[in-house]
Scaffold this active site. Structure first.
Site, PDB file in Angstrom:
ATOM      1  N   LYS A 123     -15.876  -7.489   6.317  1.00  0.00           N
ATOM      2  CA  LYS A 123     -14.624  -8.262   6.286  1.00  0.00           C
ATOM      3  C   LYS A 123     -14.178  -8.661   7.697  1.00  0.00           C
ATOM      4  O   LYS A 123     -13.126  -9.285   7.831  1.00  0.00           O
ATOM      5  CB  LYS A 123     -13.509  -7.438   5.613  1.00  0.00           C
ATOM      6  CG  LYS A 123     -13.580  -7.416   4.088  1.00  0.00           C
ATOM      7  CD  LYS A 123     -12.417  -6.636   3.476  1.00  0.00           C
ATOM      8  CE  LYS A 123     -11.431  -7.518   2.752  1.00  0.00           C
ATOM      9  NZ  LYS A 123     -10.406  -6.725   2.010  1.00  0.00           N
ATOM     10  N   SER A 171      -3.015  -7.994   2.726  1.00  0.00           N
ATOM     11  CA  SER A 171      -3.127  -7.882   4.179  1.00  0.00           C
ATOM     12  C   SER A 171      -3.470  -9.227   4.803  1.00  0.00           C
ATOM     13  O   SER A 171      -2.965  -9.562   5.877  1.00  0.00           O
ATOM     14  CB  SER A 171      -4.177  -6.832   4.544  1.00  0.00           C
ATOM     15  OG  SER A 171      -3.753  -5.566   4.088  1.00  0.00           O
ATOM     16  N   ARG A 203      -2.515  -5.366  -8.710  1.00  0.00           N
ATOM     17  CA  ARG A 203      -1.308  -6.165  -8.510  1.00  0.00           C
ATOM     18  C   ARG A 203      -1.166  -7.223  -9.593  1.00  0.00           C
ATOM     19  O   ARG A 203      -0.088  -7.578 -10.005  1.00  0.00           O
ATOM     20  CB  ARG A 203      -1.343  -6.852  -7.142  1.00  0.00           C
ATOM     21  CG  ARG A 203      -1.157  -5.910  -5.985  1.00  0.00           C
ATOM     22  CD  ARG A 203      -1.642  -6.518  -4.712  1.00  0.00           C
ATOM     23  NE  ARG A 203      -3.062  -6.831  -4.813  1.00  0.00           N
ATOM     24  CZ  ARG A 203      -3.744  -7.514  -3.937  1.00  0.00           C
ATOM     25  NH1 ARG A 203      -3.143  -8.000  -2.880  1.00  0.00           N
ATOM     26  NH2 ARG A 203      -5.029  -7.729  -4.103  1.00  0.00           N
ATOM     27  N   HIS A 227       0.839  -1.201   0.000  1.00  0.00           N
ATOM     28  CA  HIS A 227       0.000   0.000   0.000  1.00  0.00           C
ATOM     29  C   HIS A 227       0.877   1.256   0.000  1.00  0.00           C
ATOM     30  O   HIS A 227       0.624   2.208  -0.728  1.00  0.00           O
ATOM     31  CB  HIS A 227      -0.891   0.044   1.246  1.00  0.00           C
ATOM     32  CG  HIS A 227      -1.923  -1.045   1.340  1.00  0.00           C
ATOM     33  ND1 HIS A 227      -2.039  -1.867   2.429  1.00  0.00           N
ATOM     34  CD2 HIS A 227      -2.895  -1.445   0.483  1.00  0.00           C
ATOM     35  CE1 HIS A 227      -3.038  -2.725   2.244  1.00  0.00           C
ATOM     36  NE2 HIS A 227      -3.574  -2.491   1.067  1.00  0.00           N
TER      37      HIS A 227
HETATM   38  N1  COA Z   1      -0.258  -3.876  -1.859  1.00  0.00           N
HETATM   39  C1  COA Z   1      -0.578  -4.899  -1.068  1.00  0.00           C
HETATM   40  N2  COA Z   1      -1.821  -5.345  -0.900  1.00  0.00           N
HETATM   41  C2  COA Z   1      -2.792  -4.732  -1.571  1.00  0.00           C
HETATM   42  C3  COA Z   1      -2.533  -3.670  -2.435  1.00  0.00           C
HETATM   43  C4  COA Z   1      -1.198  -3.238  -2.569  1.00  0.00           C
HETATM   44  N3  COA Z   1      -0.832  -2.218  -3.351  1.00  0.00           N
HETATM   45  N4  COA Z   1      -3.690  -3.274  -2.965  1.00  0.00           N
HETATM   46  C5  COA Z   1      -4.636  -4.066  -2.477  1.00  0.00           C
HETATM   47  N5  COA Z   1      -4.093  -4.949  -1.631  1.00  0.00           N
HETATM   48  C6  COA Z   1      -4.771  -6.018  -0.911  1.00  0.00           C
HETATM   49  C7  COA Z   1      -5.356  -5.582   0.381  1.00  0.00           C
HETATM   50  O1  COA Z   1      -4.428  -5.716   1.419  1.00  0.00           O
HETATM   51  C8  COA Z   1      -6.522  -6.521   0.519  1.00  0.00           C
HETATM   52  O2  COA Z   1      -6.067  -7.726   1.027  1.00  0.00           O
HETATM   53  P1  COA Z   1      -6.998  -8.729   1.840  1.00  0.00           P
HETATM   54  O3  COA Z   1      -8.304  -8.840   1.101  1.00  0.00           O
HETATM   55  O4  COA Z   1      -6.164  -9.928   1.801  1.00  0.00           O
HETATM   56  O5  COA Z   1      -7.158  -8.147   3.195  1.00  0.00           O
HETATM   57  C9  COA Z   1      -6.949  -6.751  -0.913  1.00  0.00           C
HETATM   58  O6  COA Z   1      -5.836  -6.453  -1.683  1.00  0.00           O
HETATM   59  C10 COA Z   1      -8.018  -5.854  -1.423  1.00  0.00           C
HETATM   60  O7  COA Z   1      -8.479  -5.126  -0.437  1.00  0.00           O
HETATM   61  P2  COA Z   1      -8.388  -3.529  -0.166  1.00  0.00           P
HETATM   62  O8  COA Z   1      -7.442  -2.819  -1.038  1.00  0.00           O
HETATM   63  O9  COA Z   1      -8.273  -3.327   1.304  1.00  0.00           O
HETATM   64  O10 COA Z   1      -9.674  -3.142  -0.654  1.00  0.00           O
HETATM   65  P3  COA Z   1     -10.978  -3.751  -0.221  1.00  0.00           P
HETATM   66  O11 COA Z   1     -11.322  -4.656  -1.318  1.00  0.00           O
HETATM   67  O12 COA Z   1     -11.030  -4.282   1.153  1.00  0.00           O
HETATM   68  O13 COA Z   1     -11.711  -2.375  -0.184  1.00  0.00           O
HETATM   69  C11 COA Z   1     -13.265  -0.739  -0.585  1.00  0.00           C
HETATM   70  C12 COA Z   1     -12.745  -2.121  -0.932  1.00  0.00           C
HETATM   71  C13 COA Z   1     -13.030  -0.377   0.867  1.00  0.00           C
HETATM   72  C14 COA Z   1     -12.571   0.280  -1.452  1.00  0.00           C
HETATM   73  C15 COA Z   1     -14.752  -0.791  -0.905  1.00  0.00           C
HETATM   74  O14 COA Z   1     -15.319  -1.854  -0.173  1.00  0.00           O
HETATM   75  C16 COA Z   1     -15.457   0.484  -0.527  1.00  0.00           C
HETATM   76  O15 COA Z   1     -15.359   1.454  -1.238  1.00  0.00           O
HETATM   77  N6  COA Z   1     -16.183   0.484   0.611  1.00  0.00           N
HETATM   78  C17 COA Z   1     -16.901   1.630   1.092  1.00  0.00           C
HETATM   79  C18 COA Z   1     -18.403   1.426   0.949  1.00  0.00           C
HETATM   80  C19 COA Z   1     -18.805   1.601  -0.496  1.00  0.00           C
HETATM   81  O16 COA Z   1     -18.755   2.662  -1.052  1.00  0.00           O
HETATM   82  N7  COA Z   1     -19.255   0.482  -1.103  1.00  0.00           N
HETATM   83  C20 COA Z   1     -19.662   0.456  -2.476  1.00  0.00           C
HETATM   84  C21 COA Z   1     -18.499   0.336  -3.389  1.00  0.00           C
HETATM   85  S1  COA Z   1     -19.021   0.294  -5.067  1.00  0.00           S
END
Ligand code: COA
Length: 165
Positions: free
Chosen positions: A44, A131, A93, A20
């Site tokens: 989650k 993560s 990624r 990140h």
């Molecule tokens: N390096 C390392 N890991 C990365 C990364 C990077 N550059 N980019 C993403 N990841 C990983 C994260 O650690 C995460 O890992 P995990 O699932 O093993 O914990 C995974 O990739 C993806 O998750 P993350 O980037 O945390 O995004 P998310 O999918 O959890 O988040 C939100 C999604 C929060 C952006 C989305 O749910 C959201 O916008 N929520 C708010 C409510 C909303 O508006 N909902 C409607 C959306 S249309």
């Protein structure tokens, strides 16, 4: 007119990793302001609560100019609007990320047509971390120091020592 000088980088950040941070560094070279938006992501069932995740992210980005951290429990588009941001930033990624990201970007566009989603790729060093993989290794006592800050490493060790295995 879209505010292209500021970007919001949303995620669950449970916890923030060097992958990140790599993305945040890259974004900070492009945008004047980068807002790291930590989602509540109740669905989650995160290991760290929202306040803990925000604090870990704040500590991790404190040396990067133009970067701030917020926690949010609303829709992402509402958070972006309240911050006056025009760009949603996400990391890609691998090809496997694409399908979910495509859906997210499409839905966010449906919710707010004024916001554009842009993608950056992290360094290949971090292409395979997430993560949940970091949490799993930390839980089982493996070395995660190349992938997280010292503070995050310590927070994971502390969290798992207080939880039953
Ligand atoms: N390096 C390392 N890991 C990365 C990364 C990077 N550059 N980019 C993403 N990841 C990983 C994260 O650690 C995460 O890992 P995990 O699932 O093993 O914990 C995974 O990739 C993806 O998750 P993350 O980037 O945390 O995004 P998310 O999918 O959890 O988040 C939100 C999604 C929060 C952006 C989305 O749910 C959201 O916008 N929520 C708010 C409510 C909303 O508006 N909902 C409607 C959306 S249309």
């Amino acid at each position: 007119m879209i505010n292209s000088r500021a970007a919001i980088y949303p995620g669950t950040f449970d916890p923030i990793t060097n992958g990140h941070l790599d993305l945040i560094f890259r974004a900070a070279r492009i945008f004047e302001r980068v807002i790291v938006a930590v989602a509540d992501s109740k669905g989650k069932t995160p290991l760290f609560n929202l306040e803990e995740r925000v604090q870990l992210a704040e500590e991790a980005v404190s040396d990067i100019p133009g970067v701030e951290v917020v926690g949010f429990r609303s829709l992402l588009v509402e958070c972006a609007r309240s911050k006056g941001v025009g760009v949603i930033l996400r990391g890609l990624r691998a090809v496997s990320d694409f399908e979910f990201e495509f859906q997210l970007a499409g839905m966010n566009r449906h919710l707010d047509n004024e916001l554009e989603t842009m993608f950056l790729t992290p360094s290949e060093k971090y292409a395979f971390i997430s993560s949940s993989v970091i949490r799993e290794i930390a839980r089982l006592g493996g070395d995660i120091s190349p992938f997280v800050t010292e503070r995050v490493n310590a927070a994971l060790v502390q969290k798992y020592s207080s939880l039953p295995r």
